[in-house]
Design an enzyme around this catalytic site. Structure first.
Site, PDB file in Angstrom:
ATOM      1  N   ASP A 136     -10.732  -9.511   6.555  1.00 12.39           N
ATOM      2  CA  ASP A 136     -10.803 -10.284   5.307  1.00 12.39           C
ATOM      3  C   ASP A 136     -12.195 -10.829   4.998  1.00 12.39           C
ATOM      4  O   ASP A 136     -12.426 -12.015   5.207  1.00 12.39           O
ATOM      5  CB  ASP A 136      -9.800 -11.437   5.365  1.00 12.39           C
ATOM      6  CG  ASP A 136      -9.609 -12.086   4.006  1.00 12.39           C
ATOM      7  OD1 ASP A 136     -10.152 -11.561   3.030  1.00 12.39           O
ATOM      8  OD2 ASP A 136      -8.911 -13.106   3.942  1.00 12.39           O
ATOM      9  N   GLU A 141     -16.510 -17.168   0.088  1.00 13.51           N
ATOM     10  CA  GLU A 141     -15.416 -17.905   0.719  1.00 13.51           C
ATOM     11  C   GLU A 141     -15.676 -18.166   2.202  1.00 13.51           C
ATOM     12  O   GLU A 141     -15.422 -19.250   2.700  1.00 13.51           O
ATOM     13  CB  GLU A 141     -14.119 -17.091   0.550  1.00 13.51           C
ATOM     14  CG  GLU A 141     -12.940 -17.659   1.314  1.00 13.51           C
ATOM     15  CD  GLU A 141     -11.686 -16.803   1.181  1.00 13.51           C
ATOM     16  OE1 GLU A 141     -11.719 -15.784   0.462  1.00 13.51           O
ATOM     17  OE2 GLU A 141     -10.666 -17.169   1.797  1.00 13.51           O
ATOM     18  N   GLU A 168       0.668 -11.752   1.470  1.00 13.41           N
ATOM     19  CA  GLU A 168       0.550 -13.215   1.437  1.00 13.41           C
ATOM     20  C   GLU A 168       1.560 -13.847   0.486  1.00 13.41           C
ATOM     21  O   GLU A 168       1.221 -14.705  -0.329  1.00 13.41           O
ATOM     22  CB  GLU A 168      -0.882 -13.619   1.074  1.00 13.41           C
ATOM     23  CG  GLU A 168      -1.899 -13.100   2.076  1.00 13.41           C
ATOM     24  CD  GLU A 168      -3.318 -13.599   1.841  1.00 13.41           C
ATOM     25  OE1 GLU A 168      -4.013 -13.839   2.827  1.00 13.41           O
ATOM     26  OE2 GLU A 168      -3.728 -13.735   0.691  1.00 13.41           O
TER      27      GLU A 168
HETATM   28  C1  BDP Z   1      -8.267 -14.081   1.127  1.00 15.10           C
HETATM   29  C2  BDP Z   1      -8.316 -15.357   0.372  1.00 15.10           C
HETATM   30  C3  BDP Z   1      -7.143 -15.542  -0.540  1.00 15.10           C
HETATM   31  C4  BDP Z   1      -6.939 -14.302  -1.376  1.00 15.10           C
HETATM   32  C5  BDP Z   1      -6.799 -13.103  -0.475  1.00 15.10           C
HETATM   33  C6  BDP Z   1      -6.719 -11.789  -1.249  1.00 15.10           C
HETATM   34  O1  BDP Z   1      -8.368 -16.423   1.306  1.00 15.10           O
HETATM   35  O2  BDP Z   1      -7.400 -16.671  -1.338  1.00 15.10           O
HETATM   36  O3  BDP Z   1      -5.823 -14.420  -2.191  1.00 15.10           O
HETATM   37  O4  BDP Z   1      -7.927 -12.995   0.337  1.00 15.10           O
HETATM   38  O5  BDP Z   1      -7.702 -11.078  -1.257  1.00 15.10           O
HETATM   39  O6  BDP Z   1      -9.560 -13.853   1.587  1.00 15.10           O
HETATM   40  O7  BDP Z   1      -5.671 -11.478  -1.792  1.00 15.10           O
END
Ligand code: BDP
Length: 714
Positions: free
Chosen positions: A379, A407, A305
């Site tokens: 996720d 979340e 990401e």
């Molecule tokens: C996702 C979240 C994000 C996190 C990412 C992670 O939306 O904010 O940074 O995982 O685990 O679920 O790195």
């Protein structure tokens, strides 16, 4: 006057239910016991016998016993110097040599376990809390207080317990400006600005709460890590927290940004094979350990990401992790490297990507590296099958990462008890070495014989007075710790012990609330993402439904990528005719998921694309079943509201009203999820709703137009 009444109530042994509570005390409330249980506890805590010159950890244990017994009984017990009837005797045999004669089986308890036993010592009937270390004694003291608070028998104890997983950690996604990524409980509890000078007493309460459930590590900052965390200023702040946590057996860890040598160190590169880069990290590790001698190590999100990583220099994850591991090794530090990667230029189905990236690296990681894998391959969704990496990397210690913050499960206001989700992940059978090769055994290190083992939960803790944004969210913190210590505990047992400590031991309250909690996760799955759907949440903040979104930059960010719904059907074909994600599982698991006869409802649309008219095992069509599942979820929330409405007399007004209001929010949002999802899918299926199903309250355009620019946590 109020004090007089309170004193009278205490005298009469009445715990006044109406007394306002704000949740700050968590499960460590120690409210005055009624007469009968008070007599039970008083008889077994007539005095405390402890070593004369206690260490900070033993002082913490004694402080907790005093605090707990003062709360439960009205006054802390006196200290004794020789055993006497009804005394609590707490010490290691080294500290209290008279314990040696008892021949207690302490060897298998390790550095953190404890033993509690009713024995005769020097002619007196006492309860011994023993361990090999003072941290073990602290855990034992908390365990005894748990028994006392939950109304257990205390006169015939013989229990011992040691953690099955070595590193039991909370990962805080806290930023240096005190915002919290995916946090729904206020700001960060770390008041960075006033640290290191001001040590908020709350840090001690945080440590107490964690020690009471066996958590022994805290990553202080967000995995999307600000390089500034490694500046001397912030290292000093982390060191202050480490000082507070140390007596409680909790180590501090930090998330690090892989580009730190460039950003902070002014180097032209962060290439892990560049000697200058390795030297920068070695010096940084030395600097951290000078300030925090028992520092745990680094948590790293790399090439995920948008975060920097070794891939920026065409190096592998192993090369990146091993370079950091070398810097930490002289200090016995550990690198926890995250496997949460998926890449923009990779056309492979997203749940396959982490396995494709990491499986070939099995055996290539240094001995002090642990690979941290999220429970599911996408996720933290309301339900996912287990990640195929579990069981697939026998040469590498794997940690399980779960999300305690909700979340994707309704933020702080939905009542969703997550222990069943954690338990489902831990109990999942990878079949890596035949039947019974559960995820729990993989992460305990038992399946493949690893000495390192770890589990991490993304914390749901913030500056809110109740810590977690709702009283029921405290149960998820609690359950995570209890399962991390012993993955075999059942989520129902944990719910019951949590309820007894947090509210009341009255069975007329415990039974319905435990039932409500136990059903709550399936309810959320049903009203959000039934039958194996996933990732249908709105963009960015993930608040509410948006199954129609299909125009985001990266395909795998779109809900339509996951639902694949069109005029003909719905679901993602991950069998051999589709992305073949099933092939990443051991053959018996792959066969079960690939076969419509055995996949089951929970993962149906995760692994299969099916026509709307597909006949379910029940005989009903897929379309009708989907619609009724959404409704079932909403109905379950209504039932939770009814349960809670009948329990007001057992709960203080403040906590009762908050939970009632949050359930009303949950019910409204569950209805929104149902209606918006059905409106969208019906626009594709063009099928009538099954008889009796209520049409959505609004048309699809209404739901599509909703915007929430100030949703928290983003
Ligand atoms: C996702 C979240 C994000 C996190 C990412 C992670 O939306 O904010 O940074 O995982 O685990 O679920 O790195």
């Amino acid at each position: 006057m109020t004090r007089l009444l309170l004193a009278l109530a205490l005298l009469l042994g009445i715990a006044p239910a109406a007394h306002a509570e704000d949740g700050y005390d968590l499960w460590l409330r120690y409210r005055p016991l009624a007469a009968a249980p008070r007599a039970v506890v008083a008889a077994q805590a007539a005095a405390i016998l402890a070593p004369a010159d206690p260490s900070p950890s033993l002082r913490a244990a004694l402080g907790e016993l005093d605090r707990g017994l003062a709360g439960l009984l009205g006054a802390p017990p006196p200290r004794a110097t020789t055993p006497r009837a009804g005394a609590l005797v707490i010490g290691t045999p080294a500290e209290l040599p008279r314990l040696t004669a008892l021949g207690l089986p302490l060897a298998r308890l390790g550095d953190e376990g404890y033993l509690i036993r009713s024995v005769t010592l020097d002619g007196a009937a006492v309860t011994v809390i023993a361990a090999n270390t003072d941290i073990g004694l602290l855990h034992g003291a908390f365990a005894w207080l748990r028994l006392a608070q939950t109304g257990a028998r205390l006169d015939d104890l013989d229990m011992s317990s040691a953690p099955r997983i070595a590193i039991r950690m909370l990962d805080h996604w806290d930023n240096l400006d005190r915002s919290v990524e995916r946090g729904y409980a206020g700001q960060s509890i770390w008041d960075w600005w006033r640290l290191p000078d001001y040590r908020d007493p709350r840090y001690t309460d945080y440590a107490r709460a964690n020690a009471s459930i066996g958590i022994n590590g805290a990553v202080l900052n967000n995995v999307n890590a600000a390089p500034d965390m490694l500046t001397p200023r912030f290292i000093a702040k982390a060191a202050a927290l480490a000082d507070v946590f140390r007596p409680y057996g909790i180590k501090v860890w930090l998330s690090v940004n892989f580009a730190s040598p460039k950003v902070l160190g002014g180097l032209p590169t962060a290439d892990p094979l560049d000697p200058q880069v390795a030297a920068w990290w070695r010096a940084k590790a030395d600097e951290i350990y000078a300030a925090i001698p028992d520092f745990g190590g680094f948590l790293v999100k790399a090439n995920s990401e948008g975060q920097p990583g070794p891939g920026d220099y065409h190096r592998s994850h192993a090369e990146g992790a091993n370079m950091l591991a070398a810097a930490l090794r002289p200090h016995h530090g550990i690198v926890i490297w995250r496997a949460f990667v998926y890449s923009a230029d990779n056309a492979e189905d997203r749940p396959r990507q982490a396995y494709s990236e990491f499986k070939p690296l099995d055996g290539r990681f240094a001995a002090n590296v642990i690979l941290q894998v999220k429970n599911g391959p996408v996720d933290f969704q309301p339900r996912e099958p287990f990640s195929p990496l579990f069981g697939a990397m026998p040469e590498t210690p794997l940690a399980l990462e779960v999300q305690i913050t909700k979340e994707y499960l309704g933020f702080a206001t939905h009542l969703v008890y997550l222990a069943p989700l954690f338990e489902e992940a831990l109990d999942a059978d990878t079949y890596a070495k035949g039947k019974g090769s559960t995820v729990a055994k993989v992460i305990e290190g038992r399946l493949d014989g690893h000495a390192l083992s770890a589990i991490a939960g993304v914390a749901n803790i913030g500056s809110d007075r109740d810590w977690t944004g709702s009283d029921f969210n405290q149960a998820n913190w609690y359950a995570f710790g209890r399962l991390a210590w012993n993955p075999d505990l059942s989520s129902r047992t944990i719910a019951e012990e949590w309820i007894k400590q947090t509210f009341t031991t009255d069975p007329a309250f415990v039974a319905p609330v435990a039932a409500m909690m136990m059903g709550s996760r399936q309810a959320a799955v049903d009203y959000m993402t039934p039958l194996g759907l996933a990732h249908q949440m709105a963009t960015g903040h993930h608040y509410g439904p948006a199954p129609w979104v299909g125009d985001l930059d990266r395909p795998e960010w779109n809900p339509t990528y996951y639902n694949r719904a069109d005029a003909n059907g719905i679901g993602f074909d991950r069998t051999a005719s589709g992305s073949d994600a099933v092939a990443q599982y051991a053959p018996p698991v792959a066969r079960r998921f690939a076969d419509l006869g055995t996949v089951g409802d929970d993962y149906l649309l995760w692994f299969h694309h099916l026509p709307w008219g597909y006949r379910m095992a029940s005989g009903d069509s897929l379309w009708n079943t989907l619609v009724s599942r959404y409704g079932r979820g909403v109905d379950a929330v209504a039932a939770m509201q009814r349960t809670w409405a009948g329990l007001d007399r057992y709960v203080d007004r403040e906590r009762y009203a908050k939970a009632a209001t949050f359930l009303a929010i949950q019910h409204r949002e569950a209805g929104w999820w149902r209606d918006a999802s059905i409106a969208y899918f019906q626009s594709l299926s063009k099928l009538p709703l099954p008889p009796g199903a209520r049409p959505p309250a609004h048309d699809l355009d209404y739901y599509k137009a909703l915007r929430f620019p100030y949703a928290p946590g983003h």
